[in-house]
Design an enzyme around this catalytic site. Sequence first.
Site, short mmCIF file in Angstrom:
data_model
loop_
_atom_site.label_atom_id
_atom_site.label_comp_id
_atom_site.label_asym_id
_atom_site.label_seq_id
_atom_site.Cartn_x
_atom_site.Cartn_y
_atom_site.Cartn_z
N LYS A 1 45.33 34.64 32.79
CA LYS A 1 44.37 35.20 33.73
C LYS A 1 43.07 35.56 33.01
O LYS A 1 43.10 36.19 31.95
CB LYS A 1 44.98 36.43 34.40
CG LYS A 1 44.11 37.00 35.54
CD LYS A 1 44.85 38.10 36.30
CE LYS A 1 44.00 38.60 37.46
NZ LYS A 1 44.70 39.62 38.28
N SER B 1 44.00 38.70 43.01
CA SER B 1 43.06 38.14 42.06
C SER B 1 43.70 37.15 41.08
O SER B 1 42.99 36.44 40.37
CB SER B 1 42.39 39.27 41.28
OG SER B 1 43.35 40.00 40.53
N SER C 1 47.29 41.97 43.70
CA SER C 1 46.78 40.79 43.00
C SER C 1 47.83 39.93 42.32
O SER C 1 47.52 38.82 41.90
CB SER C 1 45.73 41.22 41.97
OG SER C 1 44.56 41.66 42.61
#
Length: 506
Positions: free
Chosen positions: A81, A156, A180
């Site tokens: 990420k 996210s 997320s």
Amino acid sequence: MDPLSLSARDLSAALRHRRVSAREVLQAHFARIDEVNPSVNAVVTQVRERAYEQALAADDRAAATAPEDLPPLHGIPMTHKDTHATAGIRTTSGSPVFGDLVPRESDLVIERFQRAGVISTGKNNVPEFAAGSHTYNTVFGTTRNPYDPSRSAGGSSGGAAVTLATRIQPLADGSDMGGSLRNPAAFNNVVGFRASHGVVPNAPARDPRAWLGQKGAMARSVEDVILAMSVLAGPDARVPVPCPTPAGDFAELLAESVGQARHTTTPDHPLAGVRVAVTTDFGLGVPVEGAVAGVVREEAEVFADLGATVEEACPRLREADRVFDATRAFDMALALRDVVAGFPGQVKEEVIWNVERGLALTAADLMDVAIARGRLDREIARFFGTGGTAGTAVGTGRDGAAGSAGVGAFDVLLAPTAQLVPFPAEWAWPREVAGVAMGSYVDWMRSATLISATGCPAISVPGGFTAAGLPVGLQLVGAPGRDVDLLRVARAYDEATRYADRAPAI
């Protein structure tokens, strides 16, 4: 053998026993990125030369080491990420402010994955500063859903979820403040797990005691999430927070077959003795699209078929909105106020809005939120029977009023992960859900944010598809600190259904 079609657990075994080399797996990993990434835009940074050097070293190590002495994720490639700092690899947080940033040290989750044998190959796309559950930014553009590239991949951890769904890799790291990990898992037919506070310490961090945002793991199965947690969990000296579920607990769960689960009476009923509460509106009238609510109700029958007792019930969550909104605003202001002030006009308006809300909080506001959180904690303890009041579990109506749900505490709450199916990728965020207007870019994620506020561990598992072929995720919630019990239930459902085996056509 296509190595990327294997689970992380099976791929790890194949690598450790030299049925496939780390270089071969890495070659397949990059070939798959080349094949699908132009359509989905999930991977935004790659370090191929560095990765091949690490794969060569991994193969040399395997040739000289007994399989049982190799690390558990030996040779498995992973992109990470883009909000997680990776030493020596560009980490932009999806913002032009940090477009060229190359950190000197890695976040703890990256350190632990690499120590377990992972080969880091690049970074996944995120919304700017991970703000929002739709993955787009001005640096790299929009990440698209592989089941329908005209739709959102969520966020996210949207790029991470897409790498799993498209078989680029079997494991991914993520983080979750308001959904997320869970929301993109639901949108992409994979698994995303938000652990209890302290299970995966947040280090390094400005506020190591912050509790709302949690780092965690994603995969295509609950079993692989358990594998990931067996290397991610555990205390860290930089974070003075107790770890309620250390890595060894996850390792023991990994070794435990579903047929030997704690509640099992027969192999056909692995959830015998488990009480599952079901809600579609969280007892607060939360708007949820009919297609999503219908899947939740249908899949509740699967839990019953697996032996669980299933009842309509929900904890009283009326304090959760206040707790989440104020805590998120405070945390975002703490993390990003200097960025917003130092780079005017270069940060997206939703981030500025959240920072301004945090800076506007008064001492009285924070006192009121602390009191509200105490009430919410007591309600969660009562609902799950962990606060000395087992046998008084209750359901709630749309106004949050208590209603009888029978005798005994619940083990799991079953609810929608997201309130709607993946929406058009061109939208910044949905302006309405089920005909109800959304007031901000966070409101449409309330199904996740309400749970974040409770501090409970939560997991999104694939729950099937709508008639239009879009994935729907089920959110399973357990009592704080009872992560292993929650994962045991989730694994039984996941292994009985295996919706994640339905790969996108891309």
